[in-house]
Write a protein that holds these residues in place. Structure first.
Motif, PDB file in Angstrom:
ATOM      1  N   GLY A  73      47.186  32.869  34.678  1.00 13.08           N
ATOM      2  CA  GLY A  73      47.279  31.710  35.559  1.00 13.08           C
ATOM      3  C   GLY A  73      46.060  31.566  36.444  1.00 13.08           C
ATOM      4  N   TRP A  74      45.585  32.688  36.940  1.00 11.42           N
ATOM      5  CA  TRP A  74      44.405  32.707  37.818  1.00 11.42           C
ATOM      6  C   TRP A  74      43.171  32.231  37.062  1.00 11.42           C
ATOM      7  N   SER A  75      43.061  32.649  35.807  1.00 12.62           N
ATOM      8  CA  SER A  75      41.871  32.367  35.006  1.00 12.62           C
ATOM      9  C   SER A  75      41.934  31.025  34.292  1.00 12.62           C
ATOM     10  N   ASP A  76      43.038  30.312  34.419  1.00 10.29           N
ATOM     11  CA  ASP A  76      43.194  29.006  33.801  1.00 10.29           C
ATOM     12  C   ASP A  76      42.053  28.090  34.262  1.00 10.29           C
ATOM     13  N   PRO A  77      41.506  27.297  33.358  1.00  9.03           N
ATOM     14  CA  PRO A  77      40.387  26.425  33.734  1.00  9.03           C
ATOM     15  C   PRO A  77      40.715  25.463  34.880  1.00  9.03           C
ATOM     16  N   HIS A  78      41.993  25.182  35.103  1.00 13.35           N
ATOM     17  CA  HIS A  78      42.390  24.253  36.162  1.00 13.35           C
ATOM     18  C   HIS A  78      42.658  24.967  37.480  1.00 13.35           C
ATOM     19  N   SER A  79      42.506  26.279  37.488  1.00 17.52           N
ATOM     20  CA  SER A  79      42.742  27.066  38.691  1.00 17.52           C
ATOM     21  C   SER A  79      41.524  27.011  39.603  1.00 17.52           C
ATOM     22  N   GLU A  80      41.753  27.250  40.904  1.00 22.70           N
ATOM     23  CA  GLU A  80      40.649  27.308  41.854  1.00 22.70           C
ATOM     24  C   GLU A  80      39.784  28.540  41.601  1.00 22.70           C
ATOM     25  N   PHE A  81      40.358  29.531  40.979  1.00 28.93           N
ATOM     26  CA  PHE A  81      39.696  30.807  40.762  1.00 28.93           C
ATOM     27  C   PHE A  81      39.475  30.992  39.276  1.00 28.93           C
ATOM     28  N   SER A  82      38.493  31.790  38.919  1.00 34.37           N
ATOM     29  CA  SER A  82      38.245  31.959  37.494  1.00 34.37           C
ATOM     30  C   SER A  82      37.882  33.377  37.088  1.00 34.37           C
ATOM     31  N   GLU A  83      37.677  34.273  38.029  1.00 37.68           N
ATOM     32  CA  GLU A  83      37.237  35.608  37.668  1.00 37.68           C
ATOM     33  C   GLU A  83      38.423  36.551  37.485  1.00 37.68           C
ATOM     34  N   ALA A  84      38.513  37.168  36.312  1.00 38.73           N
ATOM     35  CA  ALA A  84      39.608  38.091  36.040  1.00 38.73           C
ATOM     36  C   ALA A  84      39.591  39.272  36.996  1.00 38.73           C
ATOM     37  N   SER A  85      38.417  39.716  37.424  1.00 39.19           N
ATOM     38  CA  SER A  85      38.368  40.851  38.348  1.00 39.19           C
ATOM     39  C   SER A  85      39.002  40.478  39.682  1.00 39.19           C
ATOM     40  N   SER A  86      38.809  39.260  40.141  1.00 40.82           N
ATOM     41  CA  SER A  86      39.448  38.798  41.364  1.00 40.82           C
ATOM     42  C   SER A  86      40.947  38.702  41.173  1.00 40.82           C
ATOM     43  N   ALA A  87      41.378  38.233  40.016  1.00 45.82           N
ATOM     44  CA  ALA A  87      42.806  38.100  39.742  1.00 45.82           C
ATOM     45  C   ALA A  87      43.489  39.460  39.769  1.00 45.82           C
ATOM     46  N   ALA A  88      42.870  40.465  39.190  1.00 47.72           N
ATOM     47  CA  ALA A  88      43.468  41.803  39.172  1.00 47.72           C
ATOM     48  C   ALA A  88      43.611  42.349  40.587  1.00 47.72           C
ATOM     49  N   LEU A  89      42.616  42.150  41.410  1.00 45.79           N
ATOM     50  CA  LEU A  89      42.685  42.619  42.791  1.00 45.79           C
ATOM     51  C   LEU A  89      43.736  41.841  43.572  1.00 45.79           C
ATOM     52  N   PHE A  90      43.763  40.518  43.397  1.00 42.40           N
ATOM     53  CA  PHE A  90      44.740  39.681  44.081  1.00 42.40           C
ATOM     54  C   PHE A  90      46.158  40.090  43.675  1.00 42.40           C
TER      55      PHE A  90
END
Length: 141
Positions: A73-90
């Protein structure tokens, strides 16, 4: 080993986010707040706050978000965020009971942490303060 991986992700995120923003001084946290403030009252109700996180609950829709669902969901092109490393930390910082899932209970605890004055909603200032304190490595408001 997990602690080392988290430390590396944190370091990479800090380096990548240093100075980030959208050009007008607003970071991802403020954009995220504005997107989920459905009635534009500069406050997130508990329902709006839940939507922010439960939006990642894709399949099965079971009110629990796996790390895979969260990152997708975080990495979805329509998301405000795109970095998988940020998603894992979040995800790691949102899974408050560290059981590998973000549940409604985790989100409700997080809501109470963000609601500094205890008035049962989260103002934009409270959100930005808490987002910055908890997720500074990702970006700040």
């Amino acid at each position: 080993m997990l602690k080392i991986a988290v430390a590396v992700l944190l370091l990479v995120s800090i380096v990548k986010s240093d100075g980030d923003g959208d050009g007008d001084g607003h970071g991802h946290g403020r954009d995220l707040f504005d997107k989920y403030d459905g009635n534009n009252d500069d406050r997130l109700s508990d329902t709006e706050f839940r939507k922010l996180f439960m939006n990642f609950d894709s399949w099965p829709e079971d009110q629990q978000i796996s790390e895979h669902e969260f990152i997708a969901g975080w990495s979805d092109p329509h998301s405000e965020f795109s970095e998988a490393s940020s998603a894992a930390l979040f995800f790691f910082r949102t899974d408050l009971d560290h059981n590998g899932l973000v549940s409604i209970q985790d989100v409700d605890k997080l809501f109470n942490m963000f609601d500094e004055n205890g008035n049962h909603d989260v103002s934009k200032a409270e959100f930005c303060d808490a987002f910055t304190a908890m997720f500074y490595a990702l970006n700040h408001c």
